[in-house]
Design a protein around this motif. Sequence first.
Motif, PDB file in Angstrom:
ATOM      1  N   UNK A   1       7.806 -34.510  23.883  1.00 52.30           N
ATOM      2  CA  UNK A   1       8.362 -33.202  23.517  1.00 52.30           C
ATOM      3  C   UNK A   1       8.691 -32.373  24.757  1.00 52.30           C
ATOM      4  N   UNK A   2       7.775 -32.325  25.690  1.00 51.13           N
ATOM      5  CA  UNK A   2       7.978 -31.548  26.911  1.00 51.13           C
ATOM      6  C   UNK A   2       9.123 -32.131  27.751  1.00 51.13           C
TER       7      UNK A   2
ATOM      8  N   UNK B   1       8.655 -41.547  29.813  1.00 49.19           N
ATOM      9  CA  UNK B   1       7.664 -41.178  28.805  1.00 49.19           C
ATOM     10  C   UNK B   1       7.034 -42.446  28.264  1.00 49.19           C
ATOM     11  N   UNK B   2       5.706 -42.474  28.214  1.00 49.29           N
ATOM     12  CA  UNK B   2       5.032 -43.611  27.591  1.00 49.29           C
ATOM     13  C   UNK B   2       3.864 -43.171  26.719  1.00 49.29           C
ATOM     14  N   UNK B   3       3.728 -41.865  26.529  1.00 46.56           N
ATOM     15  CA  UNK B   3       2.677 -41.308  25.672  1.00 46.56           C
ATOM     16  C   UNK B   3       3.278 -40.205  24.807  1.00 46.56           C
ATOM     17  N   UNK B   4       2.854 -40.093  23.550  1.00 41.84           N
ATOM     18  CA  UNK B   4       3.446 -39.115  22.632  1.00 41.84           C
ATOM     19  C   UNK B   4       3.450 -37.679  23.158  1.00 41.84           C
ATOM     20  N   UNK B   5       2.379 -37.264  23.799  1.00 39.34           N
ATOM     21  CA  UNK B   5       2.281 -35.872  24.237  1.00 39.34           C
ATOM     22  C   UNK B   5       3.293 -35.501  25.326  1.00 39.34           C
ATOM     23  N   UNK B   6       3.856 -36.478  26.007  1.00 38.06           N
ATOM     24  CA  UNK B   6       4.855 -36.210  27.061  1.00 38.06           C
ATOM     25  C   UNK B   6       6.275 -36.087  26.504  1.00 38.06           C
TER      26      UNK B   6
ATOM     27  N   UNK C   1       7.380 -40.265  17.408  1.00 33.91           N
ATOM     28  CA  UNK C   1       8.566 -39.965  16.601  1.00 33.91           C
ATOM     29  C   UNK C   1       8.608 -38.472  16.295  1.00 33.91           C
ATOM     30  N   UNK C   2       7.496 -37.929  15.857  1.00 28.60           N
ATOM     31  CA  UNK C   2       7.425 -36.495  15.537  1.00 28.60           C
ATOM     32  C   UNK C   2       7.682 -35.650  16.786  1.00 28.60           C
ATOM     33  N   UNK C   3       7.119 -36.063  17.920  1.00 24.13           N
ATOM     34  CA  UNK C   3       7.312 -35.320  19.173  1.00 24.13           C
ATOM     35  C   UNK C   3       8.778 -35.336  19.593  1.00 24.13           C
ATOM     36  N   UNK C   4       9.460 -36.454  19.389  1.00 25.11           N
ATOM     37  CA  UNK C   4      10.884 -36.534  19.726  1.00 25.11           C
ATOM     38  C   UNK C   4      11.681 -35.567  18.857  1.00 25.11           C
ATOM     39  N   UNK C   5      11.467 -35.606  17.563  1.00 22.66           N
ATOM     40  CA  UNK C   5      12.194 -34.724  16.641  1.00 22.66           C
ATOM     41  C   UNK C   5      11.903 -33.266  16.968  1.00 22.66           C
ATOM     42  N   UNK C   6      10.640 -32.931  17.170  1.00 21.39           N
ATOM     43  CA  UNK C   6      10.283 -31.550  17.506  1.00 21.39           C
ATOM     44  C   UNK C   6      10.870 -31.137  18.853  1.00 21.39           C
ATOM     45  N   UNK C   7      10.849 -32.039  19.818  1.00 21.19           N
ATOM     46  CA  UNK C   7      11.419 -31.738  21.127  1.00 21.19           C
ATOM     47  C   UNK C   7      12.914 -31.475  21.047  1.00 21.19           C
TER      48      UNK C   7
ATOM     49  N   UNK D   1      22.388 -48.059  16.916  1.00 19.81           N
ATOM     50  CA  UNK D   1      21.178 -48.582  16.276  1.00 19.81           C
ATOM     51  C   UNK D   1      20.331 -49.405  17.250  1.00 19.81           C
ATOM     52  N   UNK D   2      19.040 -49.117  17.260  1.00 16.92           N
ATOM     53  CA  UNK D   2      18.103 -49.714  18.216  1.00 16.92           C
ATOM     54  C   UNK D   2      16.751 -49.830  17.531  1.00 16.92           C
ATOM     55  N   UNK D   3      16.155 -50.990  17.578  1.00 15.77           N
ATOM     56  CA  UNK D   3      14.861 -51.185  16.915  1.00 15.77           C
ATOM     57  C   UNK D   3      13.784 -50.280  17.507  1.00 15.77           C
ATOM     58  N   UNK D   4      13.872 -49.960  18.771  1.00 14.33           N
ATOM     59  CA  UNK D   4      12.883 -49.093  19.416  1.00 14.33           C
ATOM     60  C   UNK D   4      12.888 -47.701  18.782  1.00 14.33           C
ATOM     61  N   UNK D   5      14.070 -47.173  18.484  1.00 15.94           N
ATOM     62  CA  UNK D   5      14.214 -45.831  17.912  1.00 15.94           C
ATOM     63  C   UNK D   5      14.401 -45.858  16.393  1.00 15.94           C
ATOM     64  N   UNK D   6      14.125 -46.974  15.742  1.00 13.13           N
ATOM     65  CA  UNK D   6      14.384 -47.119  14.312  1.00 13.13           C
ATOM     66  C   UNK D   6      13.770 -45.983  13.490  1.00 13.13           C
ATOM     67  N   UNK D   7      12.484 -45.731  13.657  1.00 10.91           N
ATOM     68  CA  UNK D   7      11.810 -44.685  12.875  1.00 10.91           C
ATOM     69  C   UNK D   7      12.330 -43.300  13.249  1.00 10.91           C
ATOM     70  N   UNK D   8      12.622 -43.103  14.516  1.00 14.59           N
ATOM     71  CA  UNK D   8      13.132 -41.811  14.979  1.00 14.59           C
ATOM     72  C   UNK D   8      14.486 -41.528  14.340  1.00 14.59           C
ATOM     73  N   UNK D   9      15.359 -42.520  14.337  1.00  9.49           N
ATOM     74  CA  UNK D   9      16.680 -42.352  13.745  1.00  9.49           C
ATOM     75  C   UNK D   9      16.553 -42.011  12.258  1.00  9.49           C
TER      76      UNK D   9
END
Length: 166
Positions: A139-140, A132-137, A6-12, A25-33
């Motif tokens: 943002x990039x 993407x399936x890992x947090x580190x990927x 979630x943090x990587x998405x926002x920072x990216x 609205x999507x349960x997968x992106x709930x926290x990101x939203x």
Amino acid sequence: MQEATVRAIVDGLKDAGIDFVVYMPDSFFFETIGMLERDPAFECVSVPNESVGMCLAAGAWLGGRKPVMLMENTGLFVAMNAITRFHQPFGIPVLMLISYRGDAGDGFWMVTDIGRAFEPVLHDLGIAYERVDEPERARKAIRLMQTSASVSEELQAVVFRKEGAG
């Protein structure tokens, strides 16, 4: 979704200069939203369906904003009219963040057919994407695909698989 993702998405999105978030609205992106809505760097708009969302994102781009559309992969099928009749013919680029429902390990039997059709449809529409399936990927991949969208003036996507599925 892991907090690190979630943090990587926002920072990216910030790194990529995104300032306008359209989401179905999507349960997968709930926290990101939730995190995006609380961040003053973003103007966020919820839409009733993905076709409306893609049109709204296009209007934001035409108005000088840098939009992103968050949706489930089932929404790509809903958005196809806007994509093929508006975005592609007129070269309106929008970055899409798409959850990969029906992917191996997802666990939702009712979307396995969508999962099988998803990547072939992206390919057939000519939409470049990064998985993407890992947090580190995350943002990039967001920075990379937003740059590609800006340069090519074409739709680009970052596809989020269930973490650890890759």
